[in-house]
Scaffold this active site. Structure first.
Site, PDB file in Angstrom:
ATOM      1  N   ARG A   1      -0.137  -3.918  -3.046  1.00 34.96           N
ATOM      2  CA  ARG A   1       1.029  -4.699  -2.407  1.00 34.96           C
ATOM      3  C   ARG A   1       0.211  -6.182  -2.855  1.00 34.96           C
ATOM      4  O   ARG A   1      -0.535  -6.778  -2.282  1.00 34.96           O
ATOM      5  CB  ARG A   1       1.078  -4.629  -1.131  1.00 34.96           C
ATOM      6  CG  ARG A   1       1.557  -3.316  -0.496  1.00 34.96           C
ATOM      7  CD  ARG A   1       1.911  -3.308   0.894  1.00 34.96           C
ATOM      8  NE  ARG A   1       1.895  -1.859   1.172  1.00 34.96           N
ATOM      9  CZ  ARG A   1       3.129  -1.137   1.072  1.00 34.96           C
ATOM     10  NH1 ARG A   1       4.033  -1.964   0.767  1.00 34.96           N
ATOM     11  NH2 ARG A   1       3.001   0.105   1.487  1.00 34.96           N
TER      12      ARG A   1
ATOM     13  N   CYS B   1       7.289  -0.142   2.203  1.00 36.83           N
ATOM     14  CA  CYS B   1       7.974  -0.826   1.012  1.00 36.83           C
ATOM     15  C   CYS B   1       9.346  -1.300   1.369  1.00 36.83           C
ATOM     16  O   CYS B   1       9.709  -2.530   1.154  1.00 36.83           O
ATOM     17  CB  CYS B   1       7.848  -0.257  -0.044  1.00 36.83           C
ATOM     18  SG  CYS B   1       6.331   0.224  -0.824  1.00 36.83           S
TER      19      CYS B   1
HETATM   20  C1  BEZ Z   1       4.773   3.008   1.962  1.00 37.76           C
HETATM   21  O1  BEZ Z   1       5.130   3.335   3.202  1.00 37.76           O
HETATM   22  O2  BEZ Z   1       5.483   2.024   1.711  1.00 37.76           O
HETATM   23  C2  BEZ Z   1       3.980   3.842   1.211  1.00 37.76           C
HETATM   24  C3  BEZ Z   1       2.594   4.054   1.856  1.00 37.76           C
HETATM   25  C4  BEZ Z   1       1.631   4.603   1.101  1.00 37.76           C
HETATM   26  C5  BEZ Z   1       1.788   4.740  -0.090  1.00 37.76           C
HETATM   27  C6  BEZ Z   1       2.912   4.275  -0.812  1.00 37.76           C
HETATM   28  C7  BEZ Z   1       3.917   3.761  -0.057  1.00 37.76           C
END
Ligand code: BEZ
Length: 219
Positions: A130, A53
């Site tokens: 996402r 993110c």
């Molecule tokens: C992330 O790295 O942004 C992420 C990965 C898995 C679940 C939630 C966020």
């Protein structure tokens, strides 16, 4: 985890974007009254202070000038509090110098996530997937992307499709595979015999047959 049958509304291409009022890092927003005469890219991320993110939000912030040039406002979202958003925005700015200077919705009651099908319970019951919604100035949804939690989006593709949608609207043309700025565009296929003959006889840049004709855009 056992599969759940819980379903939430999934907006569709062509729908009016579901209206909402939400708290953001830039104050309250009511979508129907926000950014009139502009395009909006509304996107969700699963959680603040997570690695993928952080790369994606930084990507949106770093390409901001390109969104501005396409008359487009950004709105982010996650199921986190506004205090978490503020701390994350400040942390990323301190660590990398990148500033998320656009509204990020604090969707702690999951209202917007549910309205936009961002909460997909067999992927996560607590984090938004996402998602990216491309909303035109009449507040119609024009294109939707959904990515899972573990794969980041592609900023070049997000900007490419935004430009493609706007170019298609402006010139009444369609965009072929992998279209990018400067490439030939597709002349809409004929819907009557006169148009068919025009495609056959016309002086076009590329022609496979009357139903697949490409032309150069003269801006
Ligand atoms: C992330 O790295 O942004 C992420 C990965 C898995 C679940 C939630 C966020």
């Amino acid at each position: 985890m056992e599969e759940t049958n819980v379903t939430y509304q999934m907006p569709r291409i062509g729908d009016t974007a579901p209206d909402f009022e939400a708290v953001t890092t830039k104050g309250k927003i009511k979508l129907s009254e926000y950014a009139k005469d502009k395009w909006i890219v509304l996107f969700s991320h699963p959680a603040d202070f997570t690695p993928v993110c952080t790369t994606e939000m930084s990507g949106f912030a770093q390409r901001r000038a390109e969104f501005d040039a396409l008359n487009t406002e950004l709105i982010g979202l996650s199921i986190d509090s506004v205090f978490s958003h503020l701390a994350w925005v400040n942390n990323v700015r301190e660590n990398t110098g990148v500033y998320f200077d656009f509204p990020i919705i604090a969707d702690i009651d999951m209202n917007v996530s549910k309205l936009y099908g961002m909460l997909q319970p067999n992927e996560s019951t607590t984090h938004a997937v996402r998602a990216v919604f491309f909303i035109d100035p009449s507040k119609k949804i024009r294109l939707i992307m959904y990515y899972p939690l573990n794969v980041g989006r592609n900023m070049d593709e997000i900007l490419r499709v935004l430009n493609a949608l706007q170019t298609s609207d402006k010139y009444g043309v369609a965009m072929p595979l992998n279209w990018k700025e400067g490439d030939n565009v597709i002349v809409p296929p004929p819907t009557n015999l006169d148009e068919m003959q025009e495609r056959i006889d016309g002086d076009y840049e590329e022609k496979v047959d009357f139903y697949l004709v490409k032309k150069k855009l003269n801006n």
